[in-house]
Design an enzyme around this catalytic site. Sequence first.
Site, short mmCIF file in Angstrom:
data_model
loop_
_atom_site.label_atom_id
_atom_site.label_comp_id
_atom_site.label_asym_id
_atom_site.label_seq_id
_atom_site.Cartn_x
_atom_site.Cartn_y
_atom_site.Cartn_z
N LYS A 9 33.32 43.57 45.90
CA LYS A 9 34.29 43.93 46.92
C LYS A 9 34.95 45.24 46.57
O LYS A 9 35.38 45.38 45.42
CB LYS A 9 35.33 42.81 46.96
CG LYS A 9 36.45 43.01 47.93
CD LYS A 9 37.45 41.92 47.74
CE LYS A 9 38.65 42.26 48.58
NZ LYS A 9 39.75 41.38 48.32
N LYS A 65 35.86 43.07 41.71
CA LYS A 65 36.81 43.47 42.74
C LYS A 65 37.48 44.76 42.27
O LYS A 65 38.15 44.78 41.24
CB LYS A 65 37.85 42.38 42.95
CG LYS A 65 38.90 42.76 43.98
CD LYS A 65 39.82 41.61 44.30
CE LYS A 65 40.87 42.02 45.30
NZ LYS A 65 41.78 40.92 45.60
C1 PBG Z 1 44.09 39.09 47.50
C2 PBG Z 1 43.08 39.74 48.33
C3 PBG Z 1 43.05 41.05 48.86
C4 PBG Z 1 41.93 41.13 49.66
C5 PBG Z 1 41.29 39.91 49.59
N1 PBG Z 1 42.00 39.07 48.74
C6 PBG Z 1 44.02 42.14 48.76
C7 PBG Z 1 44.26 42.88 47.53
O1 PBG Z 1 43.66 42.66 46.47
O2 PBG Z 1 45.14 43.72 47.62
C8 PBG Z 1 41.51 42.33 50.48
C9 PBG Z 1 40.66 42.02 51.64
C10 PBG Z 1 40.53 43.13 52.62
O3 PBG Z 1 40.99 44.27 52.43
O4 PBG Z 1 39.92 42.86 53.66
N2 PBG Z 1 44.27 39.58 46.24
#
Ligand code: PBG
Length: 319
Positions: A241, A188
């Site tokens: 992601k 991520k």
């Molecule tokens: C929680 C989380 C996030 C997203 C999914 N789980 C936000 C972040 O890390 O700020 C983002 C999903 C999206 O942008 O569609 N941590």
Amino acid sequence: MRRLRRTRALRELVRETDLRPAHLIQPLFVVAGEGVREPVESMPGVERLSISELVSEAGAVLGAGVKAVILFGIPSEKDELALGAYDDEGVVQMAVRALKEAHPDLVVITDVCLCEYTSHGHCGFVREGEVDNDITLELLAKTAISHAEAGADVVAPSDMMDGRVGAIRGQLDEEGHSDVAILAYSAKYASAFYGPFREAAESTPEFGDRRGYQMDPANAAEAVREARLDLEEGADALMVKPAVPYLDIVRRVKDETGAPVAAYHVSGEYSMIKAAAANGWIDERAAVLETLTAIRRAGADIVITYDATRAAGWLAEGD
Ligand code: PBG
């Protein structure tokens, strides 16, 4: 090469990648209250739903042929300990129970993170201005357990703390939830494309940013190391992601681990297509289906997309 491109039937005979509704996961935002259907301004077509609206939306998701949802909770109160994240009567826990009762076959995945529940918006417990890794692990494990007790099929830790998959797996097994799977947000990235989600979840960090725990967009070998660690700690499936700017990572993680891989087409990626389409600059349907196919072609088994239900409808219509 053109001989096999002449007709649709010929093209379909040699098509290498398939995209079906069963490959997709629909993210849903759940809020406290009743009768709430609140549009998210920066994500046209996405709403924050209270529980009975969520249950009926899940019916539409299933009706379109999509078998799985991933839930994000927006609690009515936030605090430093993220109490709402692991409250048995919390918004996600209640939503999971209601969904499982109404739609027993729906695959219910829960996002496990603290950022929607902390007053400062960081993904963990903050001590002396820093997110403390190991205290956060305890809170994440408690959160995952409360989701499992509510009936979640899969928990998806998205916090990027070190050791969280092992901590969650250990606790799940200890408390009799050895059948609950873990979909780890392994790679991520600290991405600008989460902006609209943070509006939807009210989770923009109040100070600093997430670069101390999310990955540097410049790194690829590190993503493979993250993926391997998550598998060693007990992850059942891995996630990359965002999706489109990271298709090389999807391919590498798939090839180098062989594990099931999900790619998350995130809020900013979604909103870019919507904005261009709203201006008449791009054909929305064609752009969405091409994007989702490209993510599958890169090696993703599963695609998480805010367009899951809509795309399933388009796929059913055919060309
Ligand atoms: C929680 C989380 C996030 C997203 C999914 N789980 C936000 C972040 O890390 O700020 C983002 C999903 C999206 O942008 O569609 N941590």
